[in-house]
Design a protein around this motif. Structure first.
Motif, PDB file in Angstrom:
ATOM      1  N   VAL A   6       0.791  -1.104  -0.055  1.00 15.40           N
ATOM      2  CA  VAL A   6      -0.118   0.051   0.010  1.00 15.40           C
ATOM      3  C   VAL A   6       0.889   1.217   0.002  1.00 15.40           C
ATOM      4  CG1 VAL A   6      -1.834   1.278   1.342  1.00 15.40           C
ATOM      5  CG2 VAL A   6      -1.545  -1.332   1.174  1.00 15.40           C
ATOM      6  N   ASP A   7       0.638   2.169  -0.901  1.00 15.19           N
ATOM      7  CA  ASP A   7       1.407   3.256  -1.145  1.00 15.19           C
ATOM      8  C   ASP A   7       0.532   4.542  -0.842  1.00 15.19           C
ATOM      9  OD1 ASP A   7       3.652   4.999  -1.480  1.00 15.19           O
ATOM     10  OD2 ASP A   7       3.565   4.827  -3.786  1.00 15.19           O
ATOM     11  N   GLU A   8       1.050   5.681  -0.486  1.00 14.87           N
ATOM     12  CA  GLU A   8       0.382   6.857  -0.282  1.00 14.87           C
ATOM     13  C   GLU A   8      -0.566   6.794   0.858  1.00 14.87           C
ATOM     14  OE1 GLU A   8       1.525   9.520  -1.244  1.00 14.87           O
ATOM     15  OE2 GLU A   8       2.633   9.272  -3.372  1.00 14.87           O
ATOM     16  N   ALA A   9      -0.217   6.000   1.772  1.00  9.36           N
ATOM     17  CA  ALA A   9      -1.238   5.579   2.908  1.00  9.36           C
ATOM     18  C   ALA A   9      -1.943   6.689   3.552  1.00  9.36           C
ATOM     19  CB  ALA A   9      -0.550   4.711   4.051  1.00  9.36           C
ATOM     20  N   GLN A  10      -1.161   7.760   3.612  1.00  6.18           N
ATOM     21  CA  GLN A  10      -1.656   8.952   4.323  1.00  6.18           C
ATOM     22  C   GLN A  10      -3.068   9.567   3.553  1.00  6.18           C
ATOM     23  OE1 GLN A  10       1.111   9.105   2.559  1.00  6.18           O
ATOM     24  NE2 GLN A  10       0.742  10.789   0.993  1.00  6.18           N
ATOM     25  N   ASP A  11      -3.310   9.258   2.475  1.00  7.61           N
ATOM     26  CA  ASP A  11      -4.335   9.650   1.750  1.00  7.61           C
ATOM     27  C   ASP A  11      -5.440   8.660   1.336  1.00  7.61           C
ATOM     28  OD1 ASP A  11      -3.838  12.386   1.227  1.00  7.61           O
ATOM     29  OD2 ASP A  11      -2.426  11.964  -0.266  1.00  7.61           O
ATOM     30  N   ILE A  12      -5.413   7.651   2.324  1.00 10.65           N
ATOM     31  CA  ILE A  12      -6.298   6.414   2.268  1.00 10.65           C
ATOM     32  C   ILE A  12      -7.124   6.583   3.310  1.00 10.65           C
ATOM     33  CG2 ILE A  12      -6.584   4.015   2.076  1.00 10.65           C
ATOM     34  CD1 ILE A  12      -3.948   3.783   0.770  1.00 10.65           C
ATOM     35  N   SER A  13      -8.768   6.388   3.134  1.00  5.38           N
ATOM     36  CA  SER A  13      -9.536   6.542   4.095  1.00  5.38           C
ATOM     37  C   SER A  13      -9.850   5.387   5.224  1.00  5.38           C
ATOM     38  CB  SER A  13     -10.837   6.561   3.412  1.00  5.38           C
ATOM     39  OG  SER A  13     -11.495   5.563   2.868  1.00  5.38           O
TER      40      SER A  13
END
Length: 249
Positions: A6-13
């Motif tokens: 999982v990449d860019e986890a900071q922008d995943i709900s």
């Protein structure tokens, strides 16, 4: 599914993470999650332990920036001063020890009072870059909203400057000539030799514009997101960063 990256986890709900957790059975090396809350631009704030993903004692912080010069990194990080940034699991994170391996010019921040001023500054910058043998396709001009991007693109077109507008479905094809023009959101995940941020009004102004009818807590979150967006856009630049700012009124 036995494992997932999982990449860019900071922008995943939170809902998306719950789906990820349900899709991958708990096991050794089941999930590899990469994220940086300093680059959160969509206001999704998730505590991973609350969605069934245990990271305590299993997480690592990466401290070396291989893209930008240390001068650009310092400027971009300074935009987040005073913001409380989490570590994706409910604790406060810091940028202590974060560094870049290369050096270059300090970012050039200049006042630009109008669209006409923006185009004038951009043309001067492009001439300077051409003298340094930097090709137009290595340059990206970013603005906060589509109207600002359109104004820049139209102004450059009238001035005879070739551009490629990067839309959501338009890839940054290196075979296509011209200066790249895009929103600050669109260039997330990309990198360029030079980034010019145009018509920038400031995080507070954009937060006021987009959170006008929200309560104080949401307005504060919006301003932090705007500062993170500026941080993200600035760190797309590998060698040179220019910021054209609107006067604060």
């Amino acid at each position: 599914i036995r494992a997932m990256v999982v990449d860019e986890a900071q922008d995943i709900s939170a809902a998306a993470f719950e789906l990820i957790r349900a899709a991958v059975p708990v096991a050794a090396n089941d999930l590899f999650i990469v994220g940086d809350a300093h680059q959160r631009i969509y206001r999704y704030k998730v505590v991973l332990s609350r969605v069934g993903i245990e990271v305590r004692g299993r997480s690592r912080s990466l401290k070396v920036n291989y893209r930008t010069t240390d001068e650009i990194r310092r400027w971009a990080c300074a935009q987040l001063e005073g913001c409380e940034i989490d570590d994706l699991d409910g604790n406060i994170d810091t940028l202590r020890g974060y560094r870049s391996l290369t050096h270059g010019d300090r970012p050039d921040v200049m006042a630009s009072s109008s669209q006409q001023d923006d185009i004038k500054h951009i043309r001067e910058i492009l001439k300077q870059l051409a003298d340094d043998s930097i090709e137009p396709r290595q340059v990206c001009i970013a603005a906060r909203i589509n109207d600002e991007v359109d104004a820049v693109a139209n102004g450059l077109k009238k001035a005879g400057v070739a551009t490629l507008r990067l839309e959501r479905s338009t890839p940054d094809d290196p075979a296509v000539p011209g200066v790249r023009v895009a929103t600050m959101h669109r260039i997330k995940g990309l990198e360029f030799g030079v980034v010019i941020i145009a018509a920038y009004k400031g995080a507070t102004k954009y937060a006021e514009q987009f959170a006008r009818d929200e309560d104080a807590g949401v307005s504060d979150e919006t301003e932090t997101s705007e500062k993170s967006l500026l941080h993200v856009a600035a760190t797309r630049a590998k060698r040179h960063l220019f910021v054209l700012t609107r006067p604060q009124t």
